[in-house]
Design a protein around this motif. Structure first.
Motif, PDB file in Angstrom:
ATOM      1  N   THR A 132       0.860  -1.179   0.000  1.00 52.91           N
ATOM      2  CA  THR A 132       0.000   0.000   0.000  1.00 52.91           C
ATOM      3  C   THR A 132       0.901   1.236   0.000  1.00 52.91           C
ATOM      4  OG1 THR A 132      -0.105   0.003   2.420  1.00 52.91           O
ATOM      5  CG2 THR A 132      -1.852  -1.177   1.262  1.00 52.91           C
ATOM      6  N   LEU A 399      -8.599  -7.257   0.528  1.00 53.28           N
ATOM      7  CA  LEU A 399      -7.224  -6.993   0.942  1.00 53.28           C
ATOM      8  C   LEU A 399      -6.216  -7.954   0.322  1.00 53.28           C
ATOM      9  CD1 LEU A 399      -7.866  -6.361   4.762  1.00 53.28           C
ATOM     10  CD2 LEU A 399      -7.979  -4.740   2.855  1.00 53.28           C
ATOM     11  N   HIS A 444      -1.587  -3.783   4.828  1.00 48.02           N
ATOM     12  CA  HIS A 444      -2.952  -3.326   5.071  1.00 48.02           C
ATOM     13  C   HIS A 444      -3.196  -3.064   6.559  1.00 48.02           C
ATOM     14  CE1 HIS A 444      -4.346  -3.976   0.943  1.00 48.02           C
ATOM     15  NE2 HIS A 444      -3.588  -5.056   0.957  1.00 48.02           N
TER      16      HIS A 444
END
Length: 655
Positions: A132, A399, A444
């Motif tokens: 991310t 995710l 995440h």
């Protein structure tokens, strides 16, 4: 009870810990303390994904046999496909079958012996090199419900009022809905907050420590909340226009702040350019003609009066997100909604009701968004554990690498709120947090939108003040109730403890406008009161600024390792640490260590003894209290500390 034993949080029994990449290998072990003949030990594996399930039972190998203690082991390779792997153990002794699986709460860690098919342990298997945006992990979010934040016009003039609305002449009035006898809203009230107001308050947000602004919907719509989109291409005229929004993005960027927008794509408004039920627009909407270019977007049961709508609300007709022309309009075309607003300067989106968006839509949206700006952020509205959410009978893949970067972390909010209100103890907090830590891919977990307030839940101060249950009150009572002085002091003390956790926990803190100055209120519309300019609670505002400063100053609070501890039922805490000059993600950082503890008890001071050296493997002699700004000495690496009632500490090694 533990003669059969497995602990998914212990590296001896499951290595590596937590979520895994495709094609990786995990070692599973189980210990059996037994003098009888063990005939067989197997592990049952179930690979689950949206295409189906595959089950197999695999024999485990005996690797240790001494003093009636036997250890069995197996190495399992993850298939090269994103999925969830579920497992439990089958032990056969003297012809009898025993099962060992997840504990009854399904939280992972130490399991339970069953005489029937047990709950399984979960391994989340995600895309290789899944990550991310790093900048997001270092952010603090501020959520703004635009109409209620600040009116930037001179003399508080309200921009371009519309029909069927109420303009509040007093900024401090209590918001309400005017409904008909069927409970449908017929008049919305407006207070006049606008985008210019946000521009004028950017310096306030900067001083507060904010670097990411999340705006509730700002596109043209009939309501004050704007979740009934009328035109995705236009800023609502009551908020401003495209030029003023561009200026907001530019001015925020100068101050090191980014903007993300609320994307409402599962439905539109019935009063929209696309549906046009109220015939307010010049275009031919889907409600008016099957020849409308928007007709295929909607799901009519009996044309035109009976159509599918969001949760039965007839002003919110659902769209078919997989319709090619709809996806072109929102995502793919050169002048798509996604591209238009990204080009103006936003840094990402929050997807409303992500559970109701097909995975293909989210995947396409994210792919195109990353093509435009590779470090943009996509957050989903998901209220439950996002690693194993089943929506409309389908296991979601939020995710696993192809969909969301983050979700609104409502489980985080529930855990710490339940702890503060005495519903669970510190061990329960530990177990629930470990469940998320184990199930979420690491990037995440450190990118969750950690909120304690939002536009969809009662104000945090109201809940922390032991207010009466909302369902027990009349509408009039809910509007009028306020915390007494004693209850407000209790609520503020509790809020300070919650924000210690929020600002030092892995993930991205999110402040709902007004929470930082003590706004009260039950559910919508009372949780959408105006920001009380010139009437702020300065005590809690100062506290928020202090904690935001601590988070922004020390990277250990953002990307340091996290070790959960629960020294006493009323005391929860954790250790954050950076060792070998690398943070969790291998980025260069300064070695450091911090101990965070909160005592939720209203009545008792608590003496604690914590062997810090044993927990971290370091020689720690002194810690500095960042809140009280004093030094705490450790004796032989052991922390002896008295936590007063409703007190929290942030103790750091290097300051």
């Amino acid at each position: 009870m533990n003669w059969i034993f497995h602990d998914s949080h212990n590296l001896y029994y499951r290595n590596p810990f937590g979520a895994l990449e495709c094609d990786s290998i995990v070692t599973l072990r189980i210990k059996i303390t037994c003098s009888d003949n063990i005939e067989e030990v197997k592990v049952r594996l179930c690979n689950e994904n949206v295409e189906g399930k595959s089950n197999e039972e695999v024999h485990m190998n005996l690797i240790h046999d001494e003093d009636n203690i036997k250890i069995f082991e197996i190495k399992v390779k993850m298939i090269n496909k994103i999925h969830l792997l579920w497992y439990y153990f089958i032990v056969k002794i003297n012809g009898k079958i025993y099962y060992y699986g997840n504990n009854i709460q399904g939280l992972g860690g130490v399991g339970h012996i069953y005489d029937h098919t047990p709950l399984s342990y979960q391994i989340t298997v995600h895309k290789k090199n899944n990550n991310t945006p790093n900048w997001f992990k270092h952010s603090i979010i501020y959520q703004i419900f635009v109409d209620r934040f600040y009116n930037g016009n001179e003399k508080d003039i309200v921009l371009k009022p519309k029909r069927d609305m109420i303009i509040r002449s007093n900024w401090s009035d209590t918001p309400s809905y005017i409904k008909d006898d069927k409970g449908r809203v017929i008049y919305f009230d407006y207070f006049g907050g606008n985008l210019l107001g946000i521009i004028k308050k950017l310096s306030y947000l900067k001083e507060l420590g904010i670097n990411l602004i999340y705006l509730n919907p700002i596109f043209e719509a009939a309501s004050n909340h704007k979740y009934d989109t009328g035109d995705y291409k236009k800023i609502d005229s009551m908020f401003g226009d495209e030029d003023i929004f561009r200026k907001l993005c530019d001015e925020a960027k100068k101050l090191g702040m980014s903007i993300i927008l609320d994307g409402v794509f599962s439905h539109t408004g019935s009063d929209s350019i696309y549906f046009n039920k109220e015939k307010k627009y010049d275009t031919i909407g889907a409600y008016q003609s099957k020849d409308s270019k928007y007709y295929s977007w909607y799901k009519f049961k009996e044309y035109p009066y009976n159509y599918e709508c969001w949760w039965g609300v007839e002003t919110l007709p659902n769209v078919n997100e997989l319709d090619e022309s709809f996806q072109d309009f929102i995502i793919n075309s050169k002048d798509s909604i996604l591209k238009k607003w990204m080009s103006i300067g936003i840094h990402g989106w929050r997807l409303d009701v992500a559970d109701e968006l097909p995975k293909e839509f989210i995947q396409n949206f994210k792919k195109e968004m990353k093509n435009i700006k590779d470090d943009s952020i996509l957050i989903g509205e998901v209220w439950e554990d996002a690693s194993n959410k089943i929506s409309y009978g389908e296991l979601r893949e939020y995710l696993l690498g192809y969909e969301l970067d983050s979700v609104m972390n409502y489980p985080f909010r529930k855990i710490i709120l339940d702890f503060m209100l005495g519903e669970i103890n510190a061990l329960d907090v530990h177990k629930n947090f470990m469940k998320l830590y184990e199930s979420y891919p690491l990037h995440h977990f450190y990118s969750m939108m950690n909120l304690i307030g939002s536009h969809d839940v009662p104000r945090i101060l109201t809940l922390l003040g032991d207010s009466p249950e909302e369902h027990s009150l009349s509408e009039k009572e809910k509007r009028e109730i306020r915390l007494s002085d004693d209850k407000k002091r209790l609520a503020l003390s509790r809020l300070k403890l919650l924000t210690i956790i929020q600002m030092t926990f892995p993930g991205v803190p999110s402040i709902y406008y007004g929470d930082e100055v003590g706004v009260e209120g039950y559910s919508d519309p009372l949780n959408r009161r105006t920001y009380p300019w010139e009437h702020e609670n300065k005590e809690i505002l100062k506290w928020y600024k202090k904690l935001a400063h601590i988070r922004n100053k020390y990277s250990i609070m953002r990307t340091g390792r996290w070790i959960s501890i629960y020294p006493e039922e009323n005391v929860y805490g954790y250790i954050r640490m950076i060792e070998n000059s690398k943070d969790v993600f291998g980025e260069d950082s300064q070695d450091n260590l911090a101990v965070i503890l909160i005592n939720r008890s209203e009545n008792s001071d608590i003496d604690l003894t914590i062997n810090v050296n044993e927990l971290v493997g370091w020689n720690v002699e002194k810690l500095h209290d960042l809140i009280e700004e004093e030094t705490v000495d450790l004796k032989d690496g052991t922390l002896h500390l008295k936590l007063n009632k409703l007190q929290g500490v942030i103790l750091m090694k290097n300051v």
